[in-house]
Design an enzyme around this catalytic site. Structure first.
Site, PDB file in Angstrom:
ATOM      1  N   ASP A  33       0.859  -1.186   0.000  1.00  0.00           N
ATOM      2  CA  ASP A  33       0.000   0.000   0.000  1.00  0.00           C
ATOM      3  C   ASP A  33       0.890   1.230   0.000  1.00  0.00           C
ATOM      4  O   ASP A  33       2.016   1.198   0.503  1.00  0.00           O
ATOM      5  CB  ASP A  33      -0.889  -0.008   1.257  1.00  0.00           C
ATOM      6  CG  ASP A  33      -2.164   0.806   1.085  1.00  0.00           C
ATOM      7  OD1 ASP A  33      -3.252   0.205   1.063  1.00  0.00           O
ATOM      8  OD2 ASP A  33      -2.063   2.049   0.971  1.00  0.00           O
ATOM      9  N   THR A 128     -14.194  -3.054  -6.855  1.00  0.00           N
ATOM     10  CA  THR A 128     -15.473  -2.966  -7.572  1.00  0.00           C
ATOM     11  C   THR A 128     -15.339  -1.897  -8.650  1.00  0.00           C
ATOM     12  O   THR A 128     -14.978  -0.754  -8.354  1.00  0.00           O
ATOM     13  CB  THR A 128     -16.589  -2.578  -6.589  1.00  0.00           C
ATOM     14  OG1 THR A 128     -16.628  -3.571  -5.572  1.00  0.00           O
ATOM     15  CG2 THR A 128     -17.938  -2.469  -7.279  1.00  0.00           C
ATOM     16  N   ALA A 160     -19.043  -9.030   3.466  1.00  0.00           N
ATOM     17  CA  ALA A 160     -19.699  -7.925   4.174  1.00  0.00           C
ATOM     18  C   ALA A 160     -18.868  -7.628   5.414  1.00  0.00           C
ATOM     19  O   ALA A 160     -18.274  -8.545   6.014  1.00  0.00           O
ATOM     20  CB  ALA A 160     -21.128  -8.301   4.551  1.00  0.00           C
ATOM     21  N   GLU A 161     -18.813  -6.358   5.803  1.00  0.00           N
ATOM     22  CA  GLU A 161     -18.036  -5.999   6.987  1.00  0.00           C
ATOM     23  C   GLU A 161     -18.716  -6.558   8.233  1.00  0.00           C
ATOM     24  O   GLU A 161     -19.934  -6.668   8.290  1.00  0.00           O
ATOM     25  CB  GLU A 161     -17.876  -4.489   7.065  1.00  0.00           C
ATOM     26  CG  GLU A 161     -16.900  -4.022   5.999  1.00  0.00           C
ATOM     27  CD  GLU A 161     -16.656  -2.525   6.013  1.00  0.00           C
ATOM     28  OE1 GLU A 161     -16.783  -1.897   7.077  1.00  0.00           O
ATOM     29  OE2 GLU A 161     -16.338  -1.995   4.935  1.00  0.00           O
ATOM     30  N   CYS A 273     -20.031   1.087   0.207  1.00  0.00           N
ATOM     31  CA  CYS A 273     -20.233   0.637  -1.174  1.00  0.00           C
ATOM     32  C   CYS A 273     -21.632   0.751  -1.753  1.00  0.00           C
ATOM     33  O   CYS A 273     -21.762   1.050  -2.942  1.00  0.00           O
ATOM     34  CB  CYS A 273     -19.742  -0.789  -1.310  1.00  0.00           C
ATOM     35  SG  CYS A 273     -17.956  -0.878  -1.092  1.00  0.00           S
TER      36      CYS A 273
HETATM   37  P1  NAD Z   1      -9.924   1.052   1.365  1.00  0.00           P
HETATM   38  O1  NAD Z   1      -9.999   2.509   1.120  1.00  0.00           O
HETATM   39  O2  NAD Z   1     -10.128   0.516   2.753  1.00  0.00           O
HETATM   40  O3  NAD Z   1      -8.493   0.510   0.881  1.00  0.00           O
HETATM   41  C1  NAD Z   1      -7.922   0.830  -0.343  1.00  0.00           C
HETATM   42  C2  NAD Z   1      -6.405   0.957  -0.146  1.00  0.00           C
HETATM   43  O4  NAD Z   1      -5.781   1.132  -1.411  1.00  0.00           O
HETATM   44  C3  NAD Z   1      -5.993   2.160   0.712  1.00  0.00           C
HETATM   45  O5  NAD Z   1      -5.270   1.711   1.847  1.00  0.00           O
HETATM   46  C4  NAD Z   1      -5.142   3.009  -0.238  1.00  0.00           C
HETATM   47  O6  NAD Z   1      -4.043   3.643   0.410  1.00  0.00           O
HETATM   48  C5  NAD Z   1      -4.653   1.975  -1.225  1.00  0.00           C
HETATM   49  N1  NAD Z   1      -4.225   2.547  -2.498  1.00  0.00           N
HETATM   50  C6  NAD Z   1      -4.875   3.453  -3.268  1.00  0.00           C
HETATM   51  N2  NAD Z   1      -4.167   3.717  -4.371  1.00  0.00           N
HETATM   52  C7  NAD Z   1      -3.046   2.973  -4.313  1.00  0.00           C
HETATM   53  C8  NAD Z   1      -1.916   2.808  -5.184  1.00  0.00           C
HETATM   54  N3  NAD Z   1      -1.850   3.469  -6.346  1.00  0.00           N
HETATM   55  N4  NAD Z   1      -0.949   1.960  -4.803  1.00  0.00           N
HETATM   56  C9  NAD Z   1      -1.028   1.288  -3.639  1.00  0.00           C
HETATM   57  N5  NAD Z   1      -2.069   1.387  -2.779  1.00  0.00           N
HETATM   58  C10 NAD Z   1      -3.068   2.223  -3.122  1.00  0.00           C
HETATM   59  O7  NAD Z   1     -10.952   0.374   0.360  1.00  0.00           O
HETATM   60  P2  NAD Z   1     -11.695  -1.035   0.528  1.00  0.00           P
HETATM   61  O8  NAD Z   1     -12.887  -0.877   1.414  1.00  0.00           O
HETATM   62  O9  NAD Z   1     -10.696  -2.092   0.831  1.00  0.00           O
HETATM   63  O10 NAD Z   1     -12.267  -1.225  -0.941  1.00  0.00           O
HETATM   64  C11 NAD Z   1     -11.424  -1.561  -2.020  1.00  0.00           C
HETATM   65  C12 NAD Z   1     -12.301  -1.958  -3.196  1.00  0.00           C
HETATM   66  O11 NAD Z   1     -13.078  -3.115  -2.853  1.00  0.00           O
HETATM   67  C13 NAD Z   1     -13.310  -0.894  -3.612  1.00  0.00           C
HETATM   68  O12 NAD Z   1     -13.446  -0.931  -5.008  1.00  0.00           O
HETATM   69  C14 NAD Z   1     -14.602  -1.355  -2.963  1.00  0.00           C
HETATM   70  O13 NAD Z   1     -15.726  -0.941  -3.693  1.00  0.00           O
HETATM   71  C15 NAD Z   1     -14.468  -2.861  -3.018  1.00  0.00           C
HETATM   72  N6  NAD Z   1     -15.205  -3.601  -1.987  1.00  0.00           N
HETATM   73  C16 NAD Z   1     -15.236  -3.150  -0.689  1.00  0.00           C
HETATM   74  C17 NAD Z   1     -15.906  -3.905   0.289  1.00  0.00           C
HETATM   75  C18 NAD Z   1     -15.956  -3.457   1.729  1.00  0.00           C
HETATM   76  O14 NAD Z   1     -16.646  -4.082   2.514  1.00  0.00           O
HETATM   77  N7  NAD Z   1     -15.273  -2.415   2.142  1.00  0.00           N
HETATM   78  C19 NAD Z   1     -16.494  -5.124  -0.048  1.00  0.00           C
HETATM   79  C20 NAD Z   1     -16.418  -5.552  -1.367  1.00  0.00           C
HETATM   80  C21 NAD Z   1     -15.760  -4.787  -2.327  1.00  0.00           C
HETATM   81  C1  UGA Z   2     -22.359  -5.066   1.468  1.00  0.00           C
HETATM   82  C2  UGA Z   2     -22.743  -6.398   0.833  1.00  0.00           C
HETATM   83  O1  UGA Z   2     -23.570  -7.133   1.739  1.00  0.00           O
HETATM   84  C3  UGA Z   2     -21.511  -7.210   0.477  1.00  0.00           C
HETATM   85  O2  UGA Z   2     -21.891  -8.396  -0.206  1.00  0.00           O
HETATM   86  C4  UGA Z   2     -20.592  -6.365  -0.420  1.00  0.00           C
HETATM   87  O3  UGA Z   2     -19.402  -7.077  -0.695  1.00  0.00           O
HETATM   88  C5  UGA Z   2     -20.255  -5.071   0.293  1.00  0.00           C
HETATM   89  O4  UGA Z   2     -21.472  -4.356   0.612  1.00  0.00           O
HETATM   90  C6  UGA Z   2     -19.425  -4.157  -0.532  1.00  0.00           C
HETATM   91  O5  UGA Z   2     -19.404  -4.263  -1.739  1.00  0.00           O
HETATM   92  O6  UGA Z   2     -18.841  -3.290   0.113  1.00  0.00           O
HETATM   93  P1  UGA Z   2     -21.661  -4.256   3.898  1.00  0.00           P
HETATM   94  O7  UGA Z   2     -21.923  -2.900   3.356  1.00  0.00           O
HETATM   95  O8  UGA Z   2     -20.384  -4.505   4.597  1.00  0.00           O
HETATM   96  O9  UGA Z   2     -21.735  -5.343   2.719  1.00  0.00           O
HETATM   97  O10 UGA Z   2     -22.806  -4.628   4.930  1.00  0.00           O
HETATM   98  P2  UGA Z   2     -24.323  -5.153   4.788  1.00  0.00           P
HETATM   99  O11 UGA Z   2     -24.511  -6.221   5.772  1.00  0.00           O
HETATM  100  O12 UGA Z   2     -24.679  -5.463   3.396  1.00  0.00           O
HETATM  101  O13 UGA Z   2     -25.155  -3.894   5.297  1.00  0.00           O
HETATM  102  C7  UGA Z   2     -25.220  -2.704   4.547  1.00  0.00           C
HETATM  103  C8  UGA Z   2     -26.181  -1.734   5.178  1.00  0.00           C
HETATM  104  O14 UGA Z   2     -27.527  -2.162   4.997  1.00  0.00           O
HETATM  105  C9  UGA Z   2     -25.990  -1.540   6.683  1.00  0.00           C
HETATM  106  O15 UGA Z   2     -26.105  -0.182   7.003  1.00  0.00           O
HETATM  107  C10 UGA Z   2     -27.131  -2.339   7.282  1.00  0.00           C
HETATM  108  O16 UGA Z   2     -27.537  -1.837   8.542  1.00  0.00           O
HETATM  109  C11 UGA Z   2     -28.211  -2.149   6.238  1.00  0.00           C
HETATM  110  N1  UGA Z   2     -29.203  -3.247   6.228  1.00  0.00           N
HETATM  111  C12 UGA Z   2     -28.840  -4.500   5.877  1.00  0.00           C
HETATM  112  C13 UGA Z   2     -30.509  -2.968   6.585  1.00  0.00           C
HETATM  113  O17 UGA Z   2     -30.864  -1.810   6.910  1.00  0.00           O
HETATM  114  N2  UGA Z   2     -31.435  -3.998   6.559  1.00  0.00           N
HETATM  115  C14 UGA Z   2     -31.095  -5.248   6.203  1.00  0.00           C
HETATM  116  O18 UGA Z   2     -31.990  -6.139   6.193  1.00  0.00           O
HETATM  117  C15 UGA Z   2     -29.759  -5.520   5.860  1.00  0.00           C
END
Ligand code: NAD
Ligand code: UGA
Length: 456
Positions: A33, A128, A160-161, A273
């Site tokens: 990173d 994504t 999901a988080e 997201c």
């Molecule tokens: P994040 O912001 O937590 O992490 C991204 C990291 O990439 C950061 O630490 C940043 O410093 C680093 N970065 C950016 N540009 C860079 C570069 N040029 N070289 C090296 N490092 C670099 O983001 P995230 O939540 O991990 O999400 C990443 C991707 O995954 C997004 O596209 C998001 O939509 C997708 N996604 C997120 C979740 C989720 O639950 N957070 C779930 C599914 C998919």
């Molecule tokens: C969501 C998707 O569930 C994941 O599959 C996906 O990978 C992720 O987004 C992503 O692309 O970042 P996340 O956002 O971590 O995951 O959490 P969710 O459990 O989906 O909840 C999202 C939001 O919806 C929360 O604020 C939750 O409170 C709300 N929610 C969820 C409701 O209000 N009602 C429900 O029945 C479910």
């Protein structure tokens, strides 16, 4: 093909690579990173993100076959397979501002890969991305002047988080999109399948073409968010008609075609997201000349904003149309339980509106107080950040439950009621508490999509 690098050590890159390292001891996994503080945290006892089970996995593999580093050139050079897991936020400037995905980090990553690579590689899109990003990625990568060849695979992440580790260890499906029209393309698909096949049953590994895979990720989030907005819109109708949203969704969800999951009414969806991905989907529809389709999906976000506004409106009208100078305890600031993440949390909108009404806030969250402070630092008004929920509620006029932390159910609400101003209100934005029990204690209770229980 057993050296993996991941660019981007965030919520996705960090945990995903930890699980790959854990399940594939024969692979070496290096997560890099540009953010040195984040990498230092991954290498410390206090990891940069909180996820149940994450520490155990990281501490088991770290410095054995799992490495967190800022040395991007070395990681790129040494890897056979490079996952790209950088952030793709909503663009805040220029064309498509407020809707389109900001792809500058993806492009920078592609450029670092061609700067440092000295052999052919497989590049895996984990972030994504808008559908057809792989095409742009391929063009940038193949602009290298050394004749290096790159195969691009789309492998979106569905974790999901709060349940990231369990989701990664036991996914419903793993999606791998690629172009199988050349032997090299086919081999790249097989290479990525081979990684997951170490722990994911083969029938859960789905392969599609690149574009279907990229689009499936946006569509999955859109469909999930749409369910939440659908239920929240009906919660407003329930409040007018004395139907009970939890009864309605329980009964409707028993239809196996509808399904029981993801039908919980609340103050709206948050998280990094859902909103950004739907806006991105809508932008793409507009870009491809499909304004009606764009409008359809945009409405999912509008209902979400409406739900938070509606919640604050209900608070105001219940509390005699003014909250000015009234202390309001905020129970929960994270966008969902079991995480400290507050990105796009509906609590931010609710708290801002309450501050505009000049309420005094006492915010308690088991994990998200630090982020809450950052989110609200530019707001004016009185905000008390409380480690202790009882301290937050003391002399408050109302409690607003904004996150579904199970620990809120365990509190001594008799003690809380005694310490509050009267009449005391609970606005249960997650239908988390037992309304009848709270009413019995003396509270005026306002759940979502259900009849309010009031003493006057
Ligand atoms: P994040 O912001 O937590 O992490 C991204 C990291 O990439 C950061 O630490 C940043 O410093 C680093 N970065 C950016 N540009 C860079 C570069 N040029 N070289 C090296 N490092 C670099 O983001 P995230 O939540 O991990 O999400 C990443 C991707 O995954 C997004 O596209 C998001 O939509 C997708 N996604 C997120 C979740 C989720 O639950 N957070 C779930 C599914 C998919
Ligand atoms: C969501 C998707 O569930 C994941 O599959 C996906 O990978 C992720 O987004 C992503 O692309 O970042 P996340 O956002 O971590 O995951 O959490 P969710 O459990 O989906 O909840 C999202 C939001 O919806 C929360 O604020 C939750 O409170 C709300 N929610 C969820 C409701 O209000 N009602 C429900 O029945 C479910």
């Amino acid at each position: 093909m057993n050296r993996i690098a991941c660019i981007g050590a965030g919520y996705v890159g960090g945990p995903t690579m930890a699980v790959i390292a854990d399940r594939c001891p024969q692979y070496t996994v290096t997560v890099v990173d540009v953010n040195a503080d984040r990498i230092a945290a991954w290498n410390s006892d206090r990891l940069p993100i909180y996820e149940p089970g994450l520490e155990e996995v990281v501490f088991r593999r770290r410095n054995r076959n799992l490495f967190y580093s800022t040395d991007i050139p070395a990681a790129v050079r040494d890897a056979d397979v490079i996952f790209v897991s950088v952030n793709t936020p909503t663009k805040t400037f220029g064309a498509g501002a407020g809707q389109a995905a900001d792809l500058q980090y993806i492009e920078k990553t592609a450029r670092s890969i061609i700067e440092y690579a000295d052999s052919d590689k497989i590049i895996v899109e984990k972030s994504t991305l808008p559908v057809r990003t792989a095409q742009a990625m391929s063009r940038i990568l193949h602009s290298n002047t050394r004749g290096l060849k790159f195969q691009i695979i789309s492998n979106p992440e569905f974790l999901a988080e709060g349940t990231a580790i369990a989701d990664l260890q036991n996914p419903d499906r793993v999606l791998i999109g690629g172009m199988d029209d050349t032997p090299a393309g086919q081999a790249a698909i097989e290479t990525v399948i081979a990684i997951y096949a170490n722990w994911v049953p083969r029938d859960r590994i789905i392969t599609t073409n690149l574009w279907s895979s990229e689009l499936t990720k946006l569509v999955s989030n859109a469909l999930l968010a749409q369910r939440v907005s659908s239920v929240n819109s009906i919660s407003a109708l329930c409040e007018k008609t004395e139907a009970d949203i939890d009864e309605v969704t329980r009964a409707a969800g028993r239809d196996s075609r509808i399904g029981a999951k993801f039908l919980k009414a609340g103050i709206g969806f948050g998280g990094s997201c859902f909103k950004k991905d739907i806006l991105n989907l809508a932008y793409l529809c507009g870009y491809y000349g499909l304004p009606e389709v764009a409008e359809y999906w945009t409405q999912v976000v509008r209902i979400n904003d409406y739900q938070a506004r509606r919640f604050v409106g209900n608070m105001l009208s219940a509390m005699f149309n003014t909250v000015a100078g009234k202390r309001i305890a905020i129970f929960g600031f994270a966008f969902k339980a079991d995480t400290g993440d507050t990105r796009e949390s509906p609590a931010i909108a609710v708290c801002r509106q309450l501050l505009e009404e000049r309420a005094e806030l006492a915010i308690h969250d088991p994990r998200a107080l630090g982020n809450a402070r950052l989110d609200l630092e530019s707001e004016t008004g009185v905000i008390d950040y409380c480690e202790d929920p009882y301290a937050a509620a003391a002399s408050a006029h109302a409690i607003a439950v904004l996150t579904d932390w199970m620990s809120f159910r365990e509190l001594d609400y008799r003690r809380i009621f005694e310490s509050m101003q009267k009449p005391a209100f609970i606005f249960d934005g997650r239908n988390l508490l037992d309304s009848a029990e709270m009413y019995e204690i003396g509270f005026n209770v306002y759940p979502i999509g259900r009849k309010a229980l009031t003493h006057f």
